[in-house]
Design an enzyme around this catalytic site. Structure first.
Site, PDB file in Angstrom:
ATOM      1  N   SER A 104      34.273  32.903  39.661  1.00  0.00           N
ATOM      2  CA  SER A 104      33.887  31.525  40.404  1.00  0.00           C
ATOM      3  C   SER A 104      35.143  31.459  41.464  1.00  0.00           C
ATOM      4  O   SER A 104      36.284  32.316  41.391  1.00  0.00           O
ATOM      5  CB  SER A 104      34.871  31.133  38.591  1.00  0.00           C
ATOM      6  N   LYS A 105      35.730  30.136  41.527  1.00  0.00           N
ATOM      7  CA  LYS A 105      36.910  30.061  41.990  1.00  0.00           C
ATOM      8  C   LYS A 105      38.675  30.338  42.095  1.00  0.00           C
ATOM      9  O   LYS A 105      38.787  30.785  42.858  1.00  0.00           O
ATOM     10  CB  LYS A 105      36.999  28.334  42.858  1.00  0.00           C
ATOM     11  N   ARG A 106      38.596  30.798  40.698  1.00  0.00           N
ATOM     12  CA  ARG A 106      39.607  31.034  40.265  1.00  0.00           C
ATOM     13  C   ARG A 106      39.494  32.909  40.335  1.00  0.00           C
ATOM     14  O   ARG A 106      40.909  33.066  40.022  1.00  0.00           O
ATOM     15  CB  ARG A 106      40.028  30.129  38.503  1.00  0.00           C
TER      16      ARG A 106
END
Ligand code: GLU
Ligand code: ZN
Length: 504
Positions: free
Chosen positions: A272-274
């Protein structure tokens, strides 16, 4: 979606005209590796086919977009070595390339779609939509938008307006099955009940991604859309919108689509981007080379050949075929990424290597005072470091013993290396080193070897206390070259300090 992914297949694209592809990130947050992989595949595709790469900024979401993120995107593209033929800073025939500066275009297209009946006003409140969705779900029916406002009468519209409702604009999906041949996945089919009418303009007049993305692809004459698999579900909608744009004379042809495989992280979960591991900044700060990182990222769904993992970007461009991209999820493996980066570090010429290390040889990374840095010592040690680093940031702790007045104090190393008898060994080593030939690492090695023999120790065991006394750590660059470069005086003084510490 009815059909299964096709097996790996090679499409030799019959490209009559040079392709036009686009990389169109939204400036939200930090650039991440998934985004870089998308940029890379588009860039390589464009360069391979002598096509055009359009760089477009999708910044229509004022609440989430930021100027800082926009600047980071441009900086990232430059750092990675990607050039673009049209876009921010370079301009082009379809300027502007920031969607926030193209709002009147979208308004105009939305009005035309409404006029032609390809879109309609939808007055449903969120609450009403939710209630009906729940009911459809409970009845086991498709739970997307139910077409409630498709054919409102003039009276119904008046009634809604009188209630003070402001409508969104909704695109009218044709009642037909949509089939297309994905460049990566083969033929895919979407049936109408799975692709309901969808919003394209908010009630406040703000156009949505669903509208602006295909509209710009049409206006910018994009021929191939290569993007992540997460966007696959929007493709049938966009194809339908495209057909409407063709009907209006705004688009010429529906582009080809290719959806790049998911990138999986730890525990086989989508990266994920996070996820901190996905932040491009992390790789830059750790001192990945752009060529190492790109080499690794190219392997997320593609390969040059079964027996060659290490290659240059030019080799990739020469060989890149979108039809060779594997549709299966790709696993992001940090170890492998580091190991490929290490190989690229080895491939640099040594002057290039020394220059690229520069940021890690000064503040805020370097713990020594700037005036204690010694260029000639650095040049002497650099070739030995070049064969050992995985990432450039490791350089700092590998050479700090040369520029700090005293070696770092690493208690764990000290405890590990300094055993009973280490003082006697160090004393002998000091003696032998004192009379060694300091112009040759061989001679220094002989000295430590001889000291070891005198105490019944093999070289490995004998050199550990010497290394810790001189560099502070149990692991580091080749010891005897390190001693030679540090010099006799400092080496002996550090052994004396260690001996004093041992006897205390
Ligand atoms: N701005 C979109 C995104 O960053 C682009 C998607 C696309 O390539 O169509 O997700
Ligand atoms: Zn409605």
């Amino acid at each position: 979606m009815a059909s299964a992914p096709s097996p790996r297949h090679s499409t030799s694209l019959a490209l009559g005209v040079p392709p036009r592809v686009r990389f169109c990130p939204s400036p939200t947050g930090n650039p991440h590796v998934g985004l870089v992989r998308t940029a890379l595949f588009n860039w390589a595709f464009a360069r391979h086919h002598q096509g055009t790469l359009v760089f477009r900024i999708e910044d229509t979401d004022a609440a989430r977009d930021s100027e800082e993120s926009y600047n980071q995107l441009l900086d990232a593209m430059r750092w990675l070595g990607f050039d673009w033929d049209e876009g921010p800073e370079v301009g082009g025939p379809h300027a502007p390339y920031r969607q926030s500066q193209r709002m009147d275009i979208y308004q105009d297209v939305a009005a035309k779609l409404l006029d032609a009946g390809h879109a309609y006003h939808c007055y449903c409140s969120q609450e009403e939509l939710d209630t009906r969705r729940e009911a459809a779900r409970a009845a086991g029916k498709p739970s997307g938008y139910d077409g409630h406002c498709r054919d409102l009468t003039a009276e119904q519209v008046e009634e809604y307006k009188a209630q003070g409702r402001t409508p969104i604009v909704r695109f009218r999906m044709p009642d037909e099955t949509i089939t297309f041949t994905d460049l990566v996945r083969g033929e895919l089919t979407f049936t109408p009940e799975n692709v309901p009418d969808y919003g394209i303009v908010r009630a406040n007049g703000a156009p949505l991604y669903t509208l602006v993305n295909p509209v710009d692809d049409a206006l910018m004459e994009i021929t191939h859309v290569l993007r992540g698999e997460d966007l696959l579900s929007s493709t049938p909608r966009q194809i339908a919108l495209y057909k409407a744009l063709i009907d209006l004379g705004i688009a010429q042809q529906v582009p080809a689509f290719g959806h790049l495989p998911y990138v999986m992280g730890e525990g086989n979960k989508k990266l994920s981007k996070r996820d901190p591991q996905s932040s491009l900044n992390l790789y830059r700060e750790r001192g990945f080379l752009p060529e190492g990182l790109l080499n690794y990222l190219s392997l997320l769904g593609w390969s040059l050949s079964a027996d060659q993992d290490i290659f240059s970007i030019d080799e990739m461009v020469a060989a890149f075929d979108i039809g060779d991209v594997n549709p299966n999820p790709a696993r992001f493996d940090l170890k492998k990424c580091e190991s490929i980066n290490a190989d690229h570090i080895r491939l640099l010429d040594v002057k290039d290597f020394t220059e690229r290390c520069a940021p890690w040889l000064k503040a805020p990374f370097a713990p020594w005072a700037p005036e204690d840095f010694d260029e000639s010592k650095w040049e002497a040690i650099a070739p030995h470091a070049q064969t050992r680093l995985k990432v450039l940031s490791e350089i700092t702790e590998n050479v700090d013993f040369l520029f700090l007045a005293e070696p770092v104090e690493d208690e764990a190393s000290w405890t590990k290396a300094m055993k009973e008898g280490s003082d006697a060994l160090l004393a002998t080593a000091r003696e032998k080193l004192e009379s060694a030939d300091w112009t040759s690492p061989e001679s220094l090695k002989e000295a430590v070897l001889a000291a070891g023999e005198a105490h019944g120790l093999k070289l490995g065991k004998a050199q550990a206390p010497v290394r810790v006394a001189v560099t502070g750590r149990t692991v580091g660059l080749p010891l005897f070259e390190s001693l030679e470069i540090l010099g006799k005086e400092k080496t002996l003084a550090r052994i004396d300090t260690a001996l004093a510490k041992l006897s205390a």
